[in-house]
Design a protein around this motif. Structure first.
Motif, PDB file in Angstrom:
ATOM      1  N   ARG A 143       0.856  -1.186   0.000  1.00  0.00           N
ATOM      2  CA  ARG A 143       0.000   0.000   0.000  1.00  0.00           C
ATOM      3  C   ARG A 143       0.886   1.227   0.000  1.00  0.00           C
ATOM      4  O   ARG A 143       1.752   1.377   0.862  1.00  0.00           O
ATOM      5  CB  ARG A 143      -0.889   0.024   1.231  1.00  0.00           C
ATOM      6  CG  ARG A 143      -1.824  -1.156   1.329  1.00  0.00           C
ATOM      7  CD  ARG A 143      -2.610  -1.112   2.609  1.00  0.00           C
ATOM      8  NE  ARG A 143      -3.437  -2.308   2.742  1.00  0.00           N
ATOM      9  CZ  ARG A 143      -4.009  -2.684   3.868  1.00  0.00           C
ATOM     10  NH1 ARG A 143      -3.857  -1.962   4.963  1.00  0.00           N
ATOM     11  NH2 ARG A 143      -4.736  -3.778   3.903  1.00  0.00           N
ATOM     12  N   VAL A 144       0.665   2.092  -0.965  1.00  0.00           N
ATOM     13  CA  VAL A 144       1.460   3.314  -1.087  1.00  0.00           C
ATOM     14  C   VAL A 144       0.533   4.514  -0.936  1.00  0.00           C
ATOM     15  O   VAL A 144      -0.501   4.586  -1.595  1.00  0.00           O
ATOM     16  CB  VAL A 144       2.189   3.370  -2.444  1.00  0.00           C
ATOM     17  CG1 VAL A 144       2.952   4.679  -2.590  1.00  0.00           C
ATOM     18  CG2 VAL A 144       3.119   2.179  -2.595  1.00  0.00           C
ATOM     19  N   SER A 145       0.927   5.437  -0.060  1.00  0.00           N
ATOM     20  CA  SER A 145       0.175   6.676   0.139  1.00  0.00           C
ATOM     21  C   SER A 145       1.104   7.854  -0.109  1.00  0.00           C
ATOM     22  O   SER A 145       2.215   7.889   0.419  1.00  0.00           O
ATOM     23  CB  SER A 145      -0.367   6.759   1.562  1.00  0.00           C
ATOM     24  OG  SER A 145      -1.231   5.698   1.828  1.00  0.00           O
ATOM     25  N   THR A 146       0.646   8.801  -0.926  1.00  0.00           N
ATOM     26  CA  THR A 146       1.402  10.017  -1.207  1.00  0.00           C
ATOM     27  C   THR A 146       0.451  11.194  -1.205  1.00  0.00           C
ATOM     28  O   THR A 146      -0.773  11.016  -1.146  1.00  0.00           O
ATOM     29  CB  THR A 146       2.102   9.960  -2.582  1.00  0.00           C
ATOM     30  OG1 THR A 146       1.111  10.129  -3.597  1.00  0.00           O
ATOM     31  CG2 THR A 146       2.853   8.666  -2.798  1.00  0.00           C
ATOM     32  N   GLU A 147       1.012  12.385  -1.319  1.00  0.00           N
ATOM     33  CA  GLU A 147       0.164  13.570  -1.418  1.00  0.00           C
ATOM     34  C   GLU A 147      -0.614  13.589  -2.732  1.00  0.00           C
ATOM     35  O   GLU A 147      -1.615  14.267  -2.861  1.00  0.00           O
ATOM     36  CB  GLU A 147       0.991  14.853  -1.263  1.00  0.00           C
ATOM     37  CG  GLU A 147       2.022  15.073  -2.339  1.00  0.00           C
ATOM     38  CD  GLU A 147       3.354  14.362  -2.141  1.00  0.00           C
ATOM     39  OE1 GLU A 147       4.229  14.515  -3.001  1.00  0.00           O
ATOM     40  OE2 GLU A 147       3.511  13.634  -1.131  1.00  0.00           O
ATOM     41  N   LEU A 148      -0.179  12.799  -3.723  1.00  0.00           N
ATOM     42  CA  LEU A 148      -0.849  12.740  -5.023  1.00  0.00           C
ATOM     43  C   LEU A 148      -1.942  11.676  -5.095  1.00  0.00           C
ATOM     44  O   LEU A 148      -2.749  11.692  -6.010  1.00  0.00           O
ATOM     45  CB  LEU A 148       0.169  12.481  -6.130  1.00  0.00           C
ATOM     46  CG  LEU A 148       1.243  13.546  -6.309  1.00  0.00           C
ATOM     47  CD1 LEU A 148       2.230  13.113  -7.373  1.00  0.00           C
ATOM     48  CD2 LEU A 148       0.611  14.879  -6.663  1.00  0.00           C
ATOM     49  N   GLY A 149      -1.923  10.733  -4.171  1.00  0.00           N
ATOM     50  CA  GLY A 149      -2.918   9.670  -4.210  1.00  0.00           C
ATOM     51  C   GLY A 149      -2.429   8.412  -3.534  1.00  0.00           C
ATOM     52  O   GLY A 149      -1.401   8.410  -2.858  1.00  0.00           O
ATOM     53  N   GLN A 150      -3.183   7.336  -3.745  1.00  0.00           N
ATOM     54  CA  GLN A 150      -2.900   6.055  -3.128  1.00  0.00           C
ATOM     55  C   GLN A 150      -2.913   4.965  -4.179  1.00  0.00           C
ATOM     56  O   GLN A 150      -3.547   5.112  -5.221  1.00  0.00           O
ATOM     57  CB  GLN A 150      -3.944   5.734  -2.068  1.00  0.00           C
ATOM     58  CG  GLN A 150      -4.052   6.755  -0.978  1.00  0.00           C
ATOM     59  CD  GLN A 150      -5.206   6.461  -0.042  1.00  0.00           C
ATOM     60  OE1 GLN A 150      -5.949   5.516  -0.226  1.00  0.00           O
ATOM     61  NE2 GLN A 150      -5.347   7.285   0.971  1.00  0.00           N
ATOM     62  N   GLY A 151      -2.245   3.868  -3.875  1.00  0.00           N
ATOM     63  CA  GLY A 151      -2.264   2.723  -4.754  1.00  0.00           C
ATOM     64  C   GLY A 151      -1.921   1.458  -3.992  1.00  0.00           C
ATOM     65  O   GLY A 151      -1.288   1.512  -2.933  1.00  0.00           O
ATOM     66  N   THR A 152      -2.356   0.331  -4.515  1.00  0.00           N
ATOM     67  CA  THR A 152      -2.015  -0.966  -3.925  1.00  0.00           C
ATOM     68  C   THR A 152      -1.643  -1.929  -5.036  1.00  0.00           C
ATOM     69  O   THR A 152      -2.098  -1.796  -6.175  1.00  0.00           O
ATOM     70  CB  THR A 152      -3.193  -1.563  -3.120  1.00  0.00           C
ATOM     71  OG1 THR A 152      -4.296  -1.754  -3.985  1.00  0.00           O
ATOM     72  CG2 THR A 152      -3.584  -0.679  -1.949  1.00  0.00           C
ATOM     73  N   VAL A 153      -0.818  -2.889  -4.680  1.00  0.00           N
ATOM     74  CA  VAL A 153      -0.441  -3.930  -5.612  1.00  0.00           C
ATOM     75  C   VAL A 153      -0.136  -5.190  -4.795  1.00  0.00           C
ATOM     76  O   VAL A 153       0.447  -5.109  -3.714  1.00  0.00           O
ATOM     77  CB  VAL A 153       0.763  -3.519  -6.498  1.00  0.00           C
ATOM     78  CG1 VAL A 153       1.984  -3.214  -5.676  1.00  0.00           C
ATOM     79  CG2 VAL A 153       1.053  -4.555  -7.557  1.00  0.00           C
ATOM     80  N   ARG A 154      -0.563  -6.348  -5.303  1.00  0.00           N
ATOM     81  CA  ARG A 154      -0.328  -7.624  -4.617  1.00  0.00           C
ATOM     82  C   ARG A 154       0.819  -8.357  -5.301  1.00  0.00           C
ATOM     83  O   ARG A 154       1.033  -8.242  -6.499  1.00  0.00           O
ATOM     84  CB  ARG A 154      -1.574  -8.486  -4.652  1.00  0.00           C
ATOM     85  CG  ARG A 154      -2.636  -7.958  -3.730  1.00  0.00           C
ATOM     86  CD  ARG A 154      -3.720  -8.965  -3.515  1.00  0.00           C
ATOM     87  NE  ARG A 154      -4.666  -8.404  -2.564  1.00  0.00           N
ATOM     88  CZ  ARG A 154      -5.964  -8.564  -2.631  1.00  0.00           C
ATOM     89  NH1 ARG A 154      -6.475  -9.270  -3.604  1.00  0.00           N
ATOM     90  NH2 ARG A 154      -6.736  -8.029  -1.729  1.00  0.00           N
ATOM     91  N   TRP A 155       1.523  -9.146  -4.484  1.00  0.00           N
ATOM     92  CA  TRP A 155       2.642  -9.919  -5.002  1.00  0.00           C
ATOM     93  C   TRP A 155       2.868 -11.149  -4.119  1.00  0.00           C
ATOM     94  O   TRP A 155       2.322 -11.243  -3.029  1.00  0.00           O
ATOM     95  CB  TRP A 155       3.904  -9.067  -5.120  1.00  0.00           C
ATOM     96  CG  TRP A 155       4.209  -8.257  -3.891  1.00  0.00           C
ATOM     97  CD1 TRP A 155       3.697  -7.031  -3.584  1.00  0.00           C
ATOM     98  CD2 TRP A 155       5.072  -8.602  -2.821  1.00  0.00           C
ATOM     99  NE1 TRP A 155       4.199  -6.603  -2.380  1.00  0.00           N
ATOM    100  CE2 TRP A 155       5.043  -7.548  -1.888  1.00  0.00           C
ATOM    101  CE3 TRP A 155       5.868  -9.698  -2.558  1.00  0.00           C
ATOM    102  CZ2 TRP A 155       5.774  -7.563  -0.710  1.00  0.00           C
ATOM    103  CZ3 TRP A 155       6.613  -9.714  -1.384  1.00  0.00           C
ATOM    104  CH2 TRP A 155       6.562  -8.666  -0.479  1.00  0.00           C
ATOM    105  N   VAL A 156       3.679 -12.065  -4.629  1.00  0.00           N
ATOM    106  CA  VAL A 156       3.924 -13.337  -3.953  1.00  0.00           C
ATOM    107  C   VAL A 156       5.412 -13.452  -3.644  1.00  0.00           C
ATOM    108  O   VAL A 156       6.261 -13.192  -4.508  1.00  0.00           O
ATOM    109  CB  VAL A 156       3.483 -14.516  -4.831  1.00  0.00           C
ATOM    110  CG1 VAL A 156       3.827 -15.850  -4.189  1.00  0.00           C
ATOM    111  CG2 VAL A 156       1.982 -14.428  -5.127  1.00  0.00           C
TER     112      VAL A 156
END
Length: 93
Positions: free
Chosen positions: A77-90
């Motif tokens: 989970r990434v949070s920045t002043e520009l927005g957020q995003g998530t990515v799954r991995w193994v």
């Protein structure tokens, strides 16, 4: 006007993880340059296993040390002043 402000505030940051699956460290790749990002590595049970603060992300990739994590499925989970995003991995050790 309020609706537009909410749409801008909750921008989605497009992310990818390389390699995926991985047996070692990972690179987080963002669709544009951001600074001062907070990155959380979350396991399949929703427990935050690692946190990285004040990170810079870009299209060439930012390395993350995940050597201490056990095998499993994770979400970044990434949070920045520009927005957020998530990515799954193994992670396979």
């Amino acid at each position: 006007r309020g609706l537009l402000a909410n749409l801008v505030r909750f921008n989605i940051l497009k992310l990818s993880v390389m390699p995926n699956p991985t047996s070692g460290n990972i690179m987080i790749v963002a669709d544009h340059n951001v600074s001062n990002a907070t990155i959380e590595i979350v396991d399949a049970l929703g427990v935050i296993r690692k946190t990285f603060t004040q990170m810079k992300l870009n299209h060439t990739g930012t390395p993350l040390d995940i050597e201490s994590l056990p095998s499993g499925i994770y979400e970044t989970r990434v949070s920045t002043e520009l927005g957020q995003g998530t990515v799954r991995w193994v992670l396979r050790k």
